[in-house]
Design a protein around this motif. Structure first.
Motif, PDB file in Angstrom:
ATOM      1  N   VAL A 229     -51.082 -18.139 -12.269  1.00 39.74           N
ATOM      2  CA  VAL A 229     -49.830 -17.391 -12.147  1.00 39.74           C
ATOM      3  C   VAL A 229     -49.906 -16.504 -10.909  1.00 39.74           C
ATOM      4  O   VAL A 229     -50.798 -15.665 -10.786  1.00 39.74           O
ATOM      5  CB  VAL A 229     -49.585 -16.525 -13.414  1.00 39.74           C
ATOM      6  N   ASN A 230     -48.972 -16.727  -9.997  1.00 43.60           N
ATOM      7  CA  ASN A 230     -48.848 -15.901  -8.787  1.00 43.60           C
ATOM      8  C   ASN A 230     -50.149 -15.780  -8.004  1.00 43.60           C
ATOM      9  O   ASN A 230     -50.511 -14.707  -7.520  1.00 43.60           O
ATOM     10  CB  ASN A 230     -48.314 -14.510  -9.131  1.00 43.60           C
ATOM     11  N   ARG A 231     -50.816 -16.909  -7.852  1.00 40.47           N
ATOM     12  CA  ARG A 231     -52.019 -16.932  -7.024  1.00 40.47           C
ATOM     13  C   ARG A 231     -52.466 -18.376  -6.836  1.00 40.47           C
ATOM     14  O   ARG A 231     -52.121 -19.258  -7.610  1.00 40.47           O
ATOM     15  CB  ARG A 231     -53.141 -16.106  -7.631  1.00 40.47           C
ATOM     16  N   GLN A 232     -53.254 -18.574  -5.798  1.00 37.34           N
ATOM     17  CA  GLN A 232     -53.985 -19.810  -5.589  1.00 37.34           C
ATOM     18  C   GLN A 232     -55.230 -19.424  -4.824  1.00 37.34           C
ATOM     19  O   GLN A 232     -55.151 -18.740  -3.794  1.00 37.34           O
ATOM     20  CB  GLN A 232     -53.188 -20.840  -4.794  1.00 37.34           C
ATOM     21  N   GLY A 233     -56.374 -19.849  -5.328  1.00 40.33           N
ATOM     22  CA  GLY A 233     -57.623 -19.489  -4.672  1.00 40.33           C
ATOM     23  C   GLY A 233     -57.718 -17.978  -4.526  1.00 40.33           C
ATOM     24  O   GLY A 233     -57.409 -17.240  -5.463  1.00 40.33           O
ATOM     25  N   PRO A 234     -58.097 -17.502  -3.336  1.00 39.61           N
ATOM     26  CA  PRO A 234     -58.263 -16.073  -3.134  1.00 39.61           C
ATOM     27  C   PRO A 234     -56.946 -15.328  -2.890  1.00 39.61           C
ATOM     28  O   PRO A 234     -56.934 -14.105  -2.812  1.00 39.61           O
ATOM     29  CB  PRO A 234     -59.161 -15.992  -1.899  1.00 39.61           C
ATOM     30  N   ASP A 235     -55.846 -16.065  -2.742  1.00 33.31           N
ATOM     31  CA  ASP A 235     -54.557 -15.447  -2.412  1.00 33.31           C
ATOM     32  C   ASP A 235     -53.824 -15.040  -3.681  1.00 33.31           C
ATOM     33  O   ASP A 235     -53.596 -15.868  -4.559  1.00 33.31           O
ATOM     34  CB  ASP A 235     -53.693 -16.410  -1.595  1.00 33.31           C
ATOM     35  N   ILE A 236     -53.432 -13.767  -3.740  1.00 33.08           N
ATOM     36  CA  ILE A 236     -52.785 -13.228  -4.937  1.00 33.08           C
ATOM     37  C   ILE A 236     -51.437 -12.636  -4.562  1.00 33.08           C
ATOM     38  O   ILE A 236     -51.314 -11.928  -3.561  1.00 33.08           O
ATOM     39  CB  ILE A 236     -53.667 -12.145  -5.593  1.00 33.08           C
ATOM     40  N   GLY A 237     -50.431 -12.914  -5.370  1.00 36.45           N
ATOM     41  CA  GLY A 237     -49.083 -12.386  -5.176  1.00 36.45           C
ATOM     42  C   GLY A 237     -48.068 -13.461  -5.488  1.00 36.45           C
ATOM     43  O   GLY A 237     -48.372 -14.664  -5.452  1.00 36.45           O
ATOM     44  N   SER A 238     -46.855 -13.053  -5.795  1.00 27.96           N
ATOM     45  CA  SER A 238     -45.831 -14.035  -6.177  1.00 27.96           C
ATOM     46  C   SER A 238     -45.480 -14.980  -5.033  1.00 27.96           C
ATOM     47  O   SER A 238     -44.960 -16.066  -5.269  1.00 27.96           O
ATOM     48  CB  SER A 238     -44.577 -13.323  -6.689  1.00 27.96           C
ATOM     49  N   GLN A 239     -45.798 -14.601  -3.805  1.00 28.82           N
ATOM     50  CA  GLN A 239     -45.526 -15.491  -2.670  1.00 28.82           C
ATOM     51  C   GLN A 239     -46.421 -16.734  -2.701  1.00 28.82           C
ATOM     52  O   GLN A 239     -46.158 -17.701  -2.010  1.00 28.82           O
ATOM     53  CB  GLN A 239     -45.652 -14.752  -1.336  1.00 28.82           C
ATOM     54  N   TYR A 240     -47.473 -16.696  -3.521  1.00 21.84           N
ATOM     55  CA  TYR A 240     -48.390 -17.832  -3.644  1.00 21.84           C
ATOM     56  C   TYR A 240     -48.174 -18.616  -4.937  1.00 21.84           C
ATOM     57  O   TYR A 240     -49.026 -19.405  -5.337  1.00 21.84           O
ATOM     58  CB  TYR A 240     -49.839 -17.348  -3.552  1.00 21.84           C
ATOM     59  N   ARG A 241     -47.047 -18.412  -5.590  1.00 18.07           N
ATOM     60  CA  ARG A 241     -46.781 -19.081  -6.869  1.00 18.07           C
ATOM     61  C   ARG A 241     -46.620 -20.585  -6.673  1.00 18.07           C
ATOM     62  O   ARG A 241     -46.385 -21.073  -5.574  1.00 18.07           O
ATOM     63  CB  ARG A 241     -45.535 -18.503  -7.524  1.00 18.07           C
ATOM     64  N   SER A 242     -46.746 -21.282  -7.768  1.00 16.55           N
ATOM     65  CA  SER A 242     -46.558 -22.727  -7.802  1.00 16.55           C
ATOM     66  C   SER A 242     -45.104 -23.005  -8.166  1.00 16.55           C
ATOM     67  O   SER A 242     -44.616 -22.524  -9.191  1.00 16.55           O
ATOM     68  CB  SER A 242     -47.493 -23.326  -8.849  1.00 16.55           C
ATOM     69  N   ALA A 243     -44.432 -23.792  -7.311  1.00 15.66           N
ATOM     70  CA  ALA A 243     -43.025 -24.095  -7.577  1.00 15.66           C
ATOM     71  C   ALA A 243     -42.615 -25.407  -6.916  1.00 15.66           C
ATOM     72  O   ALA A 243     -43.090 -25.741  -5.833  1.00 15.66           O
ATOM     73  CB  ALA A 243     -42.122 -22.968  -7.074  1.00 15.66           C
ATOM     74  N   VAL A 244     -41.737 -26.110  -7.609  1.00 14.89           N
ATOM     75  CA  VAL A 244     -41.053 -27.265  -7.035  1.00 14.89           C
ATOM     76  C   VAL A 244     -39.614 -26.811  -6.844  1.00 14.89           C
ATOM     77  O   VAL A 244     -38.935 -26.464  -7.818  1.00 14.89           O
ATOM     78  CB  VAL A 244     -41.118 -28.489  -7.975  1.00 14.89           C
TER      79      VAL A 244
END
Length: 168
Positions: free
Chosen positions: A92-107
């Motif tokens: 949720v709101n992260r990928q790897g070391p990046d945290i924040g809603s800008q890094y969310r998963s979305a189609v």
């Protein structure tokens, strides 16, 4: 902001957010049938956001990749498979070391057909994960192209390198 390639190139469009857009873009650029990509910001409320503003996690935008593809060479379903494989959709709101809603998963779907295919793909993906999938499936809104230095960043500045531990 304009785009020299993707908006002028004929073809179908797909838009995905799966963390840092550098690695996601590189992953899609490697797919046969992908004609062009551009990285940018979508899904937020601020007009013409900058990278600095998006990174402050206040604009509501996700770092995203718009993919222009030839459906005779690669299907939207194939692109969805690449999307699911290149990141952890349960974060949720992260990928790897990046945290924040800008890094969310979305189609970010462009039409009803893409939405139906994305939802069917999501349903097939659920049993493959031990945690709930956090991926959003939403209609694409305005896509704001990221600054020029972000476009094909890995190819230009770090050939062969992965970014952020995601995709690439």
């Amino acid at each position: 902001m304009t785009n020299d390639t993707a908006t002028e190139m004929p073809g179908s469009r797909a838009t995905f957010a799966a963390g840092c857009f550098w690695g996601v873009e590189e992953t899609f650029l490697r797919q046969p049938g992908v004609l062009a990509t551009r990285v940018g910001y979508t899904g937020g409320h601020a007009p013409q956001p900058t990278y600095h503003e998006v990174c402050q996690d206040t604009t509501g935008h996700a770092e995203a990749v718009e993919v222009v593809f030839d459906p005779a060479q690669v299907s939207y379903e194939d692109l969805l498979a690449v999307f699911w494989a290149c990141h952890d959709p349960t974060q949720v709101n992260r990928q790897g070391p990046d945290i924040g809603s800008q890094y969310r998963s979305a189609v970010f779907v462009h039409d009803a057909e893409q939405e139906a295919l994305a939802r069917a793909s999501l349903a097939r993906e659920v049993p493959r994960h031990r945690r709930p999938i956090a991926t959003q499936i939403v209609r694409v809104g305005p896509f704001w192209m990221a600054e020029a230095y972000h476009q094909q960043y890995l190819r230009r500045y770090r050939p062969g390198a992965a970014a952020c531990g995601v995709c690439g």
